[in-house]
Design an enzyme around this catalytic site. Structure first.
Site, PDB file in Angstrom:
ATOM      1  CG  HIS A   1      -2.235   0.726   0.873  1.00  0.00           C
ATOM      2  ND1 HIS A   1      -3.262   0.150   0.158  1.00  0.00           N
ATOM      3  CD2 HIS A   1      -2.619   2.001   1.098  1.00  0.00           C
ATOM      4  CE1 HIS A   1      -4.225   1.025  -0.004  1.00  0.00           C
ATOM      5  NE2 HIS A   1      -3.872   2.156   0.558  1.00  0.00           N
TER       6      HIS A   1
ATOM      7  CD  GLU B   1     -10.168  -6.775  -2.721  1.00  0.00           C
ATOM      8  OE1 GLU B   1      -9.156  -6.100  -2.482  1.00  0.00           O
ATOM      9  OE2 GLU B   1     -11.157  -6.837  -1.955  1.00  0.00           O
TER      10      GLU B   1
ATOM     11  CG  ASP C   1      -5.572  -7.624  -1.731  1.00  0.00           C
ATOM     12  OD1 ASP C   1      -4.394  -7.824  -1.370  1.00  0.00           O
ATOM     13  OD2 ASP C   1      -6.341  -6.853  -1.129  1.00  0.00           O
TER      14      ASP C   1
ATOM     15  CB  CYS D   1     -10.339  -0.329  -8.961  1.00  0.00           C
ATOM     16  SG  CYS D   1     -10.557  -1.635  -7.728  1.00  0.00           S
TER      17      CYS D   1
END
Length: 599
Positions: free
Chosen positions: A204, A451, A475, A522
């Site tokens: 992240h 995910e 993910d 996304c």
């Protein structure tokens, strides 16, 4: 002496500047810039802390029993002498005045400088005095932290617009690691790039670096130990290289590359108002990912047609344990919706856990924090469903914001049909409670993030309950390949080109299209030009990425023939090495000459 440190490229471009070393994790300190007007106040805080520590040490001296060893008193005298030594205190004041560091950061920064000096000493006795300096610094930091309790660091963050950048040397952040909450603090600061010792391409921290649109390298191992405070450094975000104290010729080459990069960005900006349509007339929706309401204007500036991912968890981070209530969340969501002025806003419900922990931990979360594998533990929708009161507050806030424009709700990390049913029940409960309270709310479209491979396999069942899906490739790759995407030790195995990954994505897009449901990507693949043609070939017509990436992706779309790409897709998905063979197949398509996107 010039040295090179190799890591993983995670955000493209070149950054040149003075190194700013983030304090090591041995002390728990906040790192933020203070407003120039508050320099005097911060220096006063430091001096007050110094006086308190001095008083503590004097009291300890008075309490030393007469039979105690004389060396104990002598040690306390040494600490007192160090505390008032200009080499420590004056230098800390300089960090505050010249760099506008908060006092805790200034203490930790000077400690790093002194520690290196002690390490370089030839005399063993002098080297051992480093421990005394660390103890004095720790006492100072503890007092400063005690005084600051109740304050939140983000209130003191200074944006780049708040300082005269022309009078400042460019700064590059170097750290062992940077937590997402710290990245959030630095998002509006003067840093032109950053390097960390640890991390992977889709950790992240790396994602937020791309959202800041600054060059970054992660997984550089010993970078924070090799770089000294104020060294001149170059970050090559394309090659994943950090150059420390570059020779003049190398520096000039990178300055030229910086200029070329800026020119390319200017060229891409000219596509802002150009419709995103392929050569064969296929319209493609380009959406933006954001973290905070203040990011919304950049969405419009980039020419995006909406927000495809609003990471709401950033509203919950770095708040000293106090989570936002319903009203605060409502105002944040409403601000984005009204700024977008009728364009869709997709709000993902809070996605915490793994590499995005919160300050406030419940008993369950404490167990999660110390679990062997947080990525497989209580995170995302699992955490929200375990905190129904918090989740209900968020759903109410989102529904209320939907009264001001088009809102979509995105649920992260769903793997079970039962989770979907629980979410739907809570949304109905939120609607009923708003009716009872007489509060206005609007309709929302409901979506689920894909995910987990299990979600792909049960997708037809999920799509009976949801209006759209959004594929979170970061993910999905992690769970499909059993790779911790934040662990640099296995980052070389994180492979978005893996045949299983591509087949999972293609299957999800095909099923959603067949059932007439919306489908978007996304994750990081959406903003990577290397995958644009491939995703178009799979039938994807909605991409969501950071606003800064939209120009480059639009350029690829404008030069692509979607039908020709689709005809070439089966051979790519059946290949043992899709990356190797996919480029030629997709470029040759149906005789179209396409831009070399996948080579």
């Amino acid at each position: 002496m010039s040295i090179q440190v190799f890591g993983l490229p995670v955000s493209r471009g070149v950054a040149i500047g003075r190194a700013v070393l983030l304090a090591s994790s041995r002390f728990d300190v906040t790192h933020h810039f203070i407003d120039p007007a508050d320099v005097g106040h911060e220096v006063a805080r430091l001096r007050q802390a110094r006086d308190e520590v001095s008083a503590e040490l004097m009291a300890l001296k008075r309490e030393v029993p007469e039979e105690a060893h004389a060396e104990l008193v002598a040690l306390l005298d040494v600490h007192l002498m160090m505390l008032h030594d200009p080499m420590l205190t004056d230098a800390i004041v300089n960090w505050i005045i010249q760099r506008h560091y908060n006092a805790e950061w200034a203490v930790a920064s000077q400690l790093e400088v002194l520690s290196r000096q002690f390490d370089d000493m030839g005399d063993e006795y002098l080297r051992e005095r480093k421990a005394d300096v660390e103890q004095v610094a720790e006492r100072l930091i503890k007092v400063l932290v005690r005084h600051r309790k109740g304050l939140t660091a983000p209130d003191a963050v200074v944006s780049s617009a708040g300082r005269d950048q022309s009078s400042e040397e460019p700064l590059v952040l170097v750290a062992n690691d940077i937590a997402p909450a710290d990245m959030l603090q630095f998002k509006r600061s003067l840093f032109t790039g950053f390097v960390t010792d640890v991390g992977g391409r889709t950790s992240h921290t790396a994602i937020v670096a791309r959202s800041m649109d600054i060059p970054a390298v992660v997984g550089a191992r010993e970078a924070s130990r090799l770089v000294r405070q104020d060294d001149w450094v170059v970050i090559d975000g394309d090659a994943g290289i950090l150059i420390v104290n570059p020779p003049p010729m190398v520096l000039e080459e990178y300055r030229f590359r910086q200029q070329q990069s800026e020119l390319e960005r200017a060229r891409l900006k000219r596509l802002r108002n150009t419709p995103s349509v392929t050569l064969d007339g296929q319209a493609v929706e380009l959406l933006a990912n954001i973290e905070l309401p203040s990011d919304a204007p950049a969405v419009l500036e980039a020419g995006a047609v909406g927000v495809g991912l609003f990471r709401s968890e950033f509203l919950f981070m770095n708040r000293g344990g106090h989570l936002p209530d319903e009203q605060e969340q409502y105002e944040a969501y409403r601000a984005v919706v009204t700024t977008l002025n009728g364009l869709p806003v997709t709000i993902r419900t809070v996605d915490v856990g793994a590499d995005k922990p919160l300050d406030r931990l419940s008993v369950q979360e404490l167990r999660h924090e110390h679990s062997l594998n947080p990525a497989l533990g209580l995170r995302a929708i699992r955490w929200s469903l375990s905190e129904p009161d918090m989740f209900l507050q968020q759903l109410r806030a989102i529904l209320r914001a939907a009264a001001h424009g088009r809102v979509r709700v995105l649920i992260p990390m769903v793997a079970h049909l039962q989770e979907a049913q629980q979410v739907l029940a809570l949304i109905e409960r939120a609607r009923s409670s708003l009716v009872a309270d007489g509060l206005a709310f609007g309709p929302v479209e409901l979506g689920v993030m894909i995910e987990i491979p299990a979600a792909v396999l049960i997708l037809p069942s999920l799509l009976r309950h949801f209006d759209f899906i959004s594929i979170g490739t970061n993910d999905l790759i992690q769970y499909a390949l059993a790779i911790d995407r934040a662990d640099e030790a296995v980052s070389h195995l994180y492979d978005p080109w893996h045949p299983a990954v591509l087949r999972l994505i293609a299957q999800a897009i095909e099923q959603a299209n067949a059932m007439g449901r919306g489908v978007s990507v996304c994750g990081e693949m959406a903003g990577d030009p290397a995958f644009t043609e491939l995703l178009l070939a799979m039938g994807l017509r909605s991409f969501s990425m950071h606003p800064a990436q939209i120009g480059a992706i639009k350029q690829r779309i404008l030069r692509a023939d979607a039908r020709a790409l689709g005809a070439a897709l089966p051979a790519v998905l059946e290949a043992d090495n899709p990356q190797e063979v996919g480029g030629a197949l997709l470029r040759s398509g149906a005789g179209r000459v396409l831009r070399a996107g996948l080579a």
